[in-house]
Design a protein around this motif. Structure first.
Motif, mmCIF file in Angstrom:
data_model
loop_
_atom_site.group_PDB
_atom_site.id
_atom_site.type_symbol
_atom_site.label_atom_id
_atom_site.label_comp_id
_atom_site.label_asym_id
_atom_site.label_seq_id
_atom_site.Cartn_x
_atom_site.Cartn_y
_atom_site.Cartn_z
ATOM 1 N N GLY A 169 6.700 -10.961 67.399
ATOM 2 C CA GLY A 169 6.572 -12.100 68.295
ATOM 3 C C GLY A 169 5.989 -13.346 67.669
ATOM 4 N N SER A 170 4.874 -13.803 68.218
ATOM 5 C CA SER A 170 4.240 -15.053 67.786
ATOM 6 C C SER A 170 3.609 -14.958 66.407
ATOM 7 C CB SER A 170 3.158 -15.456 68.792
ATOM 8 O OG SER A 170 2.080 -14.536 68.746
ATOM 9 N N GLY A 171 3.491 -13.756 65.859
ATOM 10 C CA GLY A 171 2.831 -13.570 64.564
ATOM 11 C C GLY A 171 1.339 -13.337 64.665
ATOM 12 N N ARG A 172 0.823 -13.392 65.881
ATOM 13 C CA ARG A 172 -0.623 -13.247 66.106
ATOM 14 C C ARG A 172 -1.181 -11.974 65.488
ATOM 15 N NH1 ARG A 172 -1.597 -11.488 72.001
ATOM 16 N NH2 ARG A 172 -0.753 -9.606 70.994
ATOM 17 N N MET A 200 11.502 -16.842 67.626
ATOM 18 C CA MET A 200 10.119 -16.368 67.584
ATOM 19 C C MET A 200 9.633 -16.238 66.146
ATOM 20 S SD MET A 200 8.903 -16.135 70.658
ATOM 21 C CE MET A 200 7.470 -15.064 70.536
ATOM 22 N N ILE A 201 10.520 -15.840 65.242
ATOM 23 C CA ILE A 201 10.148 -15.811 63.827
ATOM 24 C C ILE A 201 9.763 -17.214 63.352
ATOM 25 C CG2 ILE A 201 11.062 -15.477 61.486
ATOM 26 C CD1 ILE A 201 12.638 -13.096 62.553
ATOM 27 N N ALA A 202 10.540 -18.213 63.755
ATOM 28 C CA ALA A 202 10.226 -19.595 63.371
ATOM 29 C C ALA A 202 8.873 -20.022 63.918
ATOM 30 C CB ALA A 202 11.330 -20.527 63.865
ATOM 31 N N GLU A 203 8.582 -19.662 65.173
ATOM 32 C CA GLU A 203 7.275 -19.987 65.763
ATOM 33 C C GLU A 203 6.142 -19.310 64.990
ATOM 34 O OE1 GLU A 203 6.311 -21.937 68.356
ATOM 35 O OE2 GLU A 203 8.362 -22.697 68.604
ATOM 36 N N ALA A 204 6.351 -18.049 64.626
ATOM 37 C CA ALA A 204 5.312 -17.312 63.905
ATOM 38 C C ALA A 204 5.032 -17.940 62.544
ATOM 39 C CB ALA A 204 5.739 -15.849 63.742
ATOM 40 N N ARG A 205 6.089 -18.302 61.836
ATOM 41 C CA ARG A 205 5.899 -18.882 60.500
ATOM 42 C C ARG A 205 5.243 -20.250 60.571
ATOM 43 N NH1 ARG A 205 11.890 -17.057 58.314
ATOM 44 N NH2 ARG A 205 11.319 -14.917 57.708
ATOM 45 N N ALA A 218 3.053 -21.204 63.013
ATOM 46 C CA ALA A 218 1.661 -21.023 63.435
ATOM 47 C C ALA A 218 0.811 -20.358 62.360
ATOM 48 C CB ALA A 218 1.613 -20.199 64.720
ATOM 49 N N TYR A 219 1.440 -19.457 61.586
ATOM 50 C CA TYR A 219 0.691 -18.690 60.581
ATOM 51 C C TYR A 219 1.433 -18.750 59.244
ATOM 52 C CZ TYR A 219 -1.233 -16.809 64.923
ATOM 53 O OH TYR A 219 -1.794 -16.675 66.172
ATOM 54 N N PRO A 220 1.350 -19.885 58.552
ATOM 55 C CA PRO A 220 2.067 -20.026 57.279
ATOM 56 C C PRO A 220 1.667 -18.924 56.295
ATOM 57 C CG PRO A 220 1.185 -22.133 58.006
ATOM 58 C CD PRO A 220 0.588 -21.091 58.903
#
Length: 207
Positions: A49-52, A73-78, A80-82
């Motif tokens: 999901g969000s990478g959280r 969602m992968i794009a959002e995760a990357r 938010a969390y480079p």
């Protein structure tokens, strides 16, 4: 295969879904991780999901990658969390993952998005990617008040806890922990959290 309407919802509303996930702190799940996961061992977060949770795992000594079926969602995760490692893949097959690749497998808020007839195959592949002695933590929830198909299109399959426990045991897992807890922000929703250990090779009975 993964439910297409669910993936479409996560793609179309990725920013909102990611923001909501990041606003929540799954303290009960993190407590289970710190209790049962093998520290310093290869870890995967399925349905990341969000990478959280991938970020949290890496920050707390569990070197982790994420697997996620929604490209947005992968794009959002990357974003938010480079630097986190998130890849495109999904239950039930987890086709990009080789057998016995991980010591720790996390699967939070994922299984209820699968059609009921895919649940057994999903558990088979969760067992397949774990090494003997590896640990699995699963968290899933009840459907929303409107039923198994939410207004936004996401599927919420009802998974009776006894059925899920039986599937785990049939596929080489020993249950270590089980709990039912309320969702603090949504009073009609309840969660089931479990921890299990792989004590038998997933294909041993087929040899």
């Amino acid at each position: 295969m993964a439910d297409c309407e669910t993936i479409r919802s996560y793609d179309q509303l990725a920013r909102q879904h990611a923001a909501f996930q990041r606003s929540q702190q799954p303290t009960a799940v993190y407590r289970l991780i710190e209790t049962f996961f093998h520290a310093g061992a290869p870890t995967v977060d399925i349905g990341s999901g969000s990478g959280r949770d991938v970020a949290w795992l890496n920050q707390h000594g569990y070197p982790a990658i994420g697997l996620e079926p929604s490209p947005m969602m992968i794009a959002e995760a990357r974003t938010a969390y480079p630097g986190i490692d998130v890849r495109l893949d999904s239950l039930p097959e987890l086709s990009s993952i080789e057998d016995a690749s991980f010591d720790n497998v996390l699967c939070v808020a994922v299984l209820m998005h699968l059609p009921a007839n895919e649940l057994e195959r999903a558990v088979i592949h969760l067992a397949r990617i774990l090494r003997p002695g590896g640990r699995l933590i699963v968290s899933y929830r009840t459907p929303p008040p409107e039923g198994e198909r939410a207004i936004d299109g996401r599927l919420y399959t009802t998974i009776p806890p006894a059925v899920f426990r039986s599937l785990l045991e049939a596929n080489g897992f020993q249950l270590l922990f089980w709990e039912e807890i309320p969702d603090h922000s949504r009073p009609l929703i309840r969660w089931w959290n479990t921890a299990a250990e792989k004590i038998r090779d997933w294909h041993s009975e087929c040899v």
